[in-house]
Design an enzyme around this catalytic site. Structure first.
Site, PDB file in Angstrom:
ATOM      1  N   SER A 135      34.092  21.940  -1.901  1.00  0.00           N
ATOM      2  CA  SER A 135      33.838  21.202  -0.565  1.00  0.00           C
ATOM      3  C   SER A 135      34.626  19.982  -0.573  1.00  0.00           C
ATOM      4  CB  SER A 135      32.239  21.263  -0.522  1.00  0.00           C
ATOM      5  OG  SER A 135      31.928  20.409   0.442  1.00  0.00           O
ATOM      6  N   TYR A 148      24.185  18.603  -4.444  1.00  0.00           N
ATOM      7  CA  TYR A 148      25.113  19.242  -3.848  1.00  0.00           C
ATOM      8  C   TYR A 148      26.606  18.553  -4.340  1.00  0.00           C
ATOM      9  CZ  TYR A 148      28.072  21.983  -0.562  1.00  0.00           C
ATOM     10  OH  TYR A 148      29.093  22.651   0.061  1.00  0.00           O
TER      11      TYR A 148
END
Length: 253
Positions: A135, A148
């Site tokens: 990401s 995350y």
């Protein structure tokens, strides 16, 4: 492009986690069109089977948070795409430790274990592709996403280490780092972001998700899939240990 590339992965086996929807399903369809035999892995058995049936592949129901069950695994695949992910938004002081551990298990420990299980076969064949779907948060941070961001930063390190270990044995390893992609995972964040940042849901996209992007739209799953499938193909042998960014200019600042 698809007609020219048709069949370039014929005879190759591919495994993609989180394959029941979003980026994973887009990759599964694209890989199948290129001739690969695809295993669609997901905790959602019905969703995995639906995609597998559509593309003539195989479904594998697996809970990646059960890392103990993955430790003795042996995988026979030429292409491994570690794509599965989850999200939770909270300040660090309120972040539930059990949620932290589960997120790290799914997005960092499971990719390590699946890669570990696939490498012997890839090494024996002298060819393999490991593609980790990270990401933009593998490169930069945002508030309230500690688990995350930590998992995705860790995935970057795993990618680079494997690239150095595996390069002389015909196996490449890369990270793909998209910005916000139009997936259920991102769509579910809007309410969470509104709650945490105390703004309306209509403001989330403009003031948070796309605030740092020069291109003011979400990334489409097919755009990510196209890049992943190039990295999975025969022309990407010199691409390894890299972070491939699809962020609309986010990190250009």
């Amino acid at each position: 492009m698809e007609n020219e590339a048709a069949g370039e992965l014929a005879g190759k086996r591919a495994l993609i986690t989180g394959g029941a929807g979003g980026i994973g399903a887009a990759c599964a369809r694209r890989l199948s069109r290129l001739g690969a035999v695809v295993t669609v892995a997901d905790r959602d058995a019905d969703g995995a089977q639906r995609v597998a049936t559509e593309i003539g592949g195989e479904a594998w129901q697996v809970d990646l948070s059960d890392t103990a069950a993955l430790e003795g695994l042996a995988l026979s695949t030429d292409i491994l795409i570690n794509n599965a992910g989850i999200q939770h938004i909270d300040p660090v002081e309120e972040f539930d430790p059990a949620t932290w551990r589960r997120m790290l298990d799914i997005m960092l420990t499971a990719p390590f274990l699946l890669t570990r299980a696939a490498l012997p076969g890839m090494y024996a064949a002298g060819w393999g592709r490991v593609i980790n779907v990270s990401s933009i948060h593998g490169l930069v941070a945002s508030p309230y996403k500690s688990a995350y961001v930590a998992a995705k930063h860790g995935l970057q390190g795993l990618t680079k280490t494997l690239a150095l270990e595996a390069g002389e044995r015909g196996v490449t390893c890369n990270c793909v780092n998209p910005g916000y992609v139009r997936t259920p995972l991102v769509e579910s964040q809007i309410a969470d972001q509104a709650r945490t940042n105390k703004i309306s849901e209509s403001e989330v996209l403009e003031t948070i998700m796309l605030a740092s992007s020069a291109v003011k739209r979400l990334v489409e799953p097919d755009e990510v899939a196209d890049l992943i499938c190039w990295l999975a193909g025969p022309m990407s042998g010199m691409a390894t240990g890299a972070s491939w960014v699809l962020d609309g200019g986010w990190t250009a600042r």
